[in-house]
Design a protein around this motif. Structure first.
Motif, mmCIF file in Angstrom:
data_model
loop_
_atom_site.group_PDB
_atom_site.id
_atom_site.type_symbol
_atom_site.label_atom_id
_atom_site.label_comp_id
_atom_site.label_asym_id
_atom_site.label_seq_id
_atom_site.Cartn_x
_atom_site.Cartn_y
_atom_site.Cartn_z
ATOM 1 N N PHE A 128 73.401 47.770 -12.074
ATOM 2 C CA PHE A 128 73.631 46.980 -13.289
ATOM 3 C C PHE A 128 73.043 45.574 -13.186
ATOM 4 N N GLU A 129 72.958 45.002 -11.985
ATOM 5 C CA GLU A 129 72.456 43.630 -11.809
ATOM 6 C C GLU A 129 71.022 43.461 -12.292
ATOM 7 N N GLN A 130 70.145 44.396 -11.944
ATOM 8 C CA GLN A 130 68.729 44.286 -12.339
ATOM 9 C C GLN A 130 68.216 45.654 -12.759
ATOM 10 N N ALA A 131 68.742 46.161 -13.840
ATOM 11 C CA ALA A 131 68.430 47.518 -14.265
ATOM 12 C C ALA A 131 67.124 47.611 -15.032
ATOM 13 N N ILE A 132 66.432 48.721 -14.815
ATOM 14 C CA ILE A 132 65.263 49.099 -15.597
ATOM 15 C C ILE A 132 65.765 50.168 -16.568
ATOM 16 N N PRO A 133 65.788 49.901 -17.891
ATOM 17 C CA PRO A 133 66.386 50.856 -18.828
ATOM 18 C C PRO A 133 65.403 51.900 -19.350
ATOM 19 N N ALA A 134 65.953 53.067 -19.679
ATOM 20 C CA ALA A 134 65.229 54.107 -20.403
ATOM 21 C C ALA A 134 66.218 54.669 -21.432
ATOM 22 N N PRO A 135 66.257 54.080 -22.628
ATOM 23 C CA PRO A 135 67.269 54.485 -23.617
ATOM 24 C C PRO A 135 66.808 55.604 -24.551
ATOM 25 N N THR A 179 71.601 56.595 -22.180
ATOM 26 C CA THR A 179 70.846 55.489 -21.604
ATOM 27 C C THR A 179 70.784 55.723 -20.101
ATOM 28 N N ILE A 180 69.601 55.591 -19.555
ATOM 29 C CA ILE A 180 69.440 55.694 -18.105
ATOM 30 C C ILE A 180 69.032 54.326 -17.595
ATOM 31 N N HIS A 235 77.595 57.715 -27.854
ATOM 32 C CA HIS A 235 78.209 58.468 -28.946
ATOM 33 C C HIS A 235 77.240 59.534 -29.468
ATOM 34 N N GLY A 236 77.739 60.732 -29.678
ATOM 35 C CA GLY A 236 76.913 61.812 -30.223
ATOM 36 C C GLY A 236 76.405 62.781 -29.176
ATOM 37 N N ILE A 237 76.540 62.447 -27.902
ATOM 38 C CA ILE A 237 76.032 63.334 -26.851
ATOM 39 C C ILE A 237 76.801 64.652 -26.819
ATOM 40 N N GLY A 238 78.067 64.617 -27.182
ATOM 41 C CA GLY A 238 78.892 65.828 -27.174
ATOM 42 C C GLY A 238 78.432 66.878 -28.173
ATOM 43 N N GLU A 239 77.722 66.456 -29.221
ATOM 44 C CA GLU A 239 77.243 67.391 -30.238
ATOM 45 C C GLU A 239 75.907 68.036 -29.868
ATOM 46 N N LEU A 240 75.242 67.521 -28.841
ATOM 47 C CA LEU A 240 73.951 68.092 -28.435
ATOM 48 C C LEU A 240 74.149 69.453 -27.781
ATOM 49 N N SER A 241 73.247 70.374 -28.078
ATOM 50 C CA SER A 241 73.273 71.659 -27.385
ATOM 51 C C SER A 241 72.735 71.446 -25.968
ATOM 52 N N ASN A 242 72.980 72.410 -25.096
ATOM 53 C CA ASN A 242 72.473 72.312 -23.718
ATOM 54 C C ASN A 242 70.957 72.164 -23.703
ATOM 55 N N THR A 243 70.272 72.918 -24.556
ATOM 56 C CA THR A 243 68.808 72.867 -24.611
ATOM 57 C C THR A 243 68.319 71.484 -25.035
ATOM 58 N N ASN A 244 68.930 70.938 -26.089
ATOM 59 C CA ASN A 244 68.522 69.613 -26.573
ATOM 60 C C ASN A 244 68.814 68.524 -25.541
ATOM 61 N N LEU A 245 69.955 68.635 -24.877
ATOM 62 C CA LEU A 245 70.298 67.655 -23.842
ATOM 63 C C LEU A 245 69.283 67.712 -22.704
ATOM 64 N N ASN A 246 68.920 68.922 -22.282
ATOM 65 C CA ASN A 246 67.919 69.061 -21.219
ATOM 66 C C ASN A 246 66.567 68.485 -21.628
ATOM 67 N N LYS A 247 66.169 68.717 -22.870
ATOM 68 C CA LYS A 247 64.890 68.173 -23.358
ATOM 69 C C LYS A 247 64.915 66.647 -23.342
ATOM 70 N N GLN A 248 66.033 66.072 -23.809
ATOM 71 C CA GLN A 248 66.148 64.605 -23.809
ATOM 72 C C GLN A 248 66.083 64.061 -22.388
ATOM 73 N N LEU A 249 66.780 64.719 -21.473
ATOM 74 C CA LEU A 249 66.786 64.254 -20.084
ATOM 75 C C LEU A 249 65.391 64.317 -19.473
ATOM 76 N N GLU A 250 64.655 65.395 -19.753
ATOM 77 C CA GLU A 250 63.290 65.508 -19.220
ATOM 78 C C GLU A 250 62.421 64.350 -19.708
ATOM 79 N N LEU A 299 63.475 61.415 -20.688
ATOM 80 C CA LEU A 299 63.960 60.172 -20.084
ATOM 81 C C LEU A 299 63.553 60.049 -18.618
ATOM 82 N N TRP A 300 63.558 61.165 -17.864
ATOM 83 C CA TRP A 300 63.098 61.097 -16.458
ATOM 84 C C TRP A 300 61.647 60.641 -16.422
ATOM 85 N N SER A 301 60.843 61.173 -17.338
ATOM 86 C CA SER A 301 59.426 60.804 -17.401
ATOM 87 C C SER A 301 59.265 59.324 -17.757
ATOM 88 N N LYS A 302 60.001 58.875 -18.776
ATOM 89 C CA LYS A 302 59.950 57.472 -19.201
ATOM 90 C C LYS A 302 60.393 56.552 -18.062
#
Length: 122
Positions: free
Chosen positions: A24-31, A36-37, A93-108, A110-113
Protein backbone atom coordinates in the motif's frame (compact mmCIF):
# COMPACT_ATOMS: atom_id res chain seq x y z
CA UNK A 1 5.67 -31.19 -19.25
CA UNK A 2 7.66 -28.06 -18.45
CA UNK A 3 9.79 -27.43 -15.39
CA UNK A 4 7.57 -24.57 -14.22
CA UNK A 5 6.21 -24.91 -10.71
CA UNK A 6 2.48 -24.17 -10.66
CA UNK A 7 1.95 -24.66 -6.94
CA UNK A 8 0.51 -21.91 -4.77
CA UNK A 9 2.64 -22.46 -1.70
CA UNK A 10 2.73 -20.55 1.57
CA UNK A 11 5.78 -18.62 0.25
CA UNK A 12 3.59 -17.30 -2.59
CA UNK A 13 1.21 -15.54 -0.19
CA UNK A 14 1.15 -12.21 1.59
CA UNK A 15 0.37 -13.32 5.13
CA UNK A 16 0.90 -10.45 7.57
CA UNK A 17 -0.43 -6.89 7.83
CA UNK A 18 3.19 -5.78 7.39
CA UNK A 19 3.27 -7.42 3.93
CA UNK A 20 0.05 -5.64 2.94
CA UNK A 21 1.27 -2.27 4.30
CA UNK A 22 4.47 -2.64 2.25
CA UNK A 23 2.41 -2.81 -0.96
CA UNK A 24 0.00 0.00 0.00
CA UNK A 25 2.91 2.43 0.66
CA UNK A 26 4.07 2.60 -2.97
CA UNK A 27 1.56 0.69 -5.04
CA UNK A 28 1.48 0.35 -8.80
CA UNK A 29 -2.26 0.13 -9.65
CA UNK A 30 -4.08 -1.85 -12.33
CA UNK A 31 -7.79 -0.99 -11.91
CA UNK A 32 -10.95 -2.28 -13.55
CA UNK A 33 -14.62 -1.66 -12.68
CA UNK A 34 -14.90 -4.68 -10.33
CA UNK A 35 -11.29 -5.34 -9.29
CA UNK A 36 -8.25 -3.28 -8.39
CA UNK A 37 -4.82 -4.87 -8.35
CA UNK A 38 -2.01 -3.15 -6.50
CA UNK A 39 1.60 -4.27 -6.79
CA UNK A 40 5.03 -3.34 -5.56
CA UNK A 41 8.39 -4.80 -6.53
CA UNK A 42 9.77 -7.21 -3.95
CA UNK A 43 13.13 -8.81 -3.21
CA UNK A 44 11.76 -12.35 -3.45
CA UNK A 45 12.42 -14.72 -6.32
CA UNK A 46 8.73 -14.85 -7.31
CA UNK A 47 5.49 -12.88 -7.15
CA UNK A 48 3.35 -13.14 -4.01
CA UNK A 49 -0.40 -12.66 -3.66
CA UNK A 50 -2.77 -11.17 -1.09
CA UNK A 51 -6.54 -10.99 -1.56
CA UNK A 52 -9.19 -8.80 0.05
CA UNK A 53 -12.86 -9.43 -0.61
CA UNK A 54 -14.74 -7.19 1.87
CA UNK A 55 -18.04 -8.40 3.30
CA UNK A 56 -19.41 -4.95 2.51
CA UNK A 57 -18.84 -5.53 -1.23
CA UNK A 58 -19.81 -9.24 -1.39
CA UNK A 59 -22.39 -10.19 1.23
CA UNK A 60 -22.59 -13.94 0.69
CA UNK A 61 -19.70 -15.99 2.18
CA UNK A 62 -19.91 -18.62 -0.56
CA UNK A 63 -19.55 -15.86 -3.19
CA UNK A 64 -16.53 -14.39 -1.35
CA UNK A 65 -14.94 -17.85 -1.23
CA UNK A 66 -15.67 -18.47 -4.93
CA UNK A 67 -14.08 -15.15 -5.86
CA UNK A 68 -10.97 -15.82 -3.76
CA UNK A 69 -10.65 -19.33 -5.19
CA UNK A 70 -10.85 -17.99 -8.77
CA UNK A 71 -8.30 -15.24 -8.04
CA UNK A 72 -5.86 -17.75 -6.49
CA UNK A 73 -6.24 -20.13 -9.43
CA UNK A 74 -5.77 -17.37 -11.99
CA UNK A 75 -2.66 -16.16 -10.15
CA UNK A 76 -1.31 -19.71 -9.87
CA UNK A 77 -1.53 -20.19 -13.64
CA UNK A 78 -0.22 -16.68 -14.47
CA UNK A 79 2.54 -16.28 -11.88
CA UNK A 80 5.32 -17.25 -14.31
CA UNK A 81 4.43 -14.33 -16.58
CA UNK A 82 4.60 -11.81 -13.72
CA UNK A 83 7.67 -9.96 -12.43
CA UNK A 84 8.83 -10.36 -8.81
CA UNK A 85 6.15 -8.27 -7.13
CA UNK A 86 3.89 -8.38 -4.11
CA UNK A 87 0.30 -8.18 -5.35
CA UNK A 88 -2.94 -7.30 -3.56
CA UNK A 89 -6.21 -8.00 -5.34
CA UNK A 90 -9.07 -5.88 -3.99
CA UNK A 91 -12.65 -6.80 -4.86
CA UNK A 92 -14.98 -3.90 -5.62
CA UNK A 93 -18.75 -3.55 -5.82
CA UNK A 94 -20.30 -5.72 -8.53
CA UNK A 95 -17.68 -8.48 -8.52
CA UNK A 96 -20.18 -10.92 -7.00
CA UNK A 97 -22.38 -10.66 -10.11
CA UNK A 98 -19.57 -11.65 -12.50
CA UNK A 99 -19.62 -15.17 -13.87
CA UNK A 100 -16.51 -17.32 -13.39
CA UNK A 101 -15.64 -16.89 -17.08
CA UNK A 102 -15.96 -13.09 -16.99
CA UNK A 103 -13.96 -12.87 -13.77
CA UNK A 104 -11.18 -14.98 -15.29
CA UNK A 105 -11.12 -12.80 -18.42
CA UNK A 106 -10.87 -9.64 -16.32
CA UNK A 107 -8.06 -11.12 -14.24
CA UNK A 108 -6.10 -12.14 -17.34
CA UNK A 109 -6.34 -8.57 -18.69
CA UNK A 110 -5.29 -7.15 -15.32
CA UNK A 111 -2.27 -9.50 -14.99
CA UNK A 112 -1.15 -8.31 -18.42
CA UNK A 113 -1.71 -4.63 -17.55
CA UNK A 114 0.09 -5.10 -14.23
CA UNK A 115 3.00 -6.84 -15.92
CA UNK A 116 3.52 -3.88 -18.29
CA UNK A 117 3.20 -1.27 -15.54
CA UNK A 118 5.60 -3.04 -13.17
CA UNK A 119 8.23 -3.48 -15.87
CA UNK A 120 7.97 0.23 -16.77
CA UNK A 121 8.32 1.22 -13.11
CA UNK A 122 11.48 -0.81 -12.48
Amino acid sequence: MSDLDYRFSRESRLLTPKHFSFVFEQAIPAPSPCITILARNNNEQKPRLGITVPKKKVKNASDRNRIKRLIRESFRLSQHKLPNVDIIVIAKHGIGELSNTNLNKQLEKLWSKLNKRCRQAS
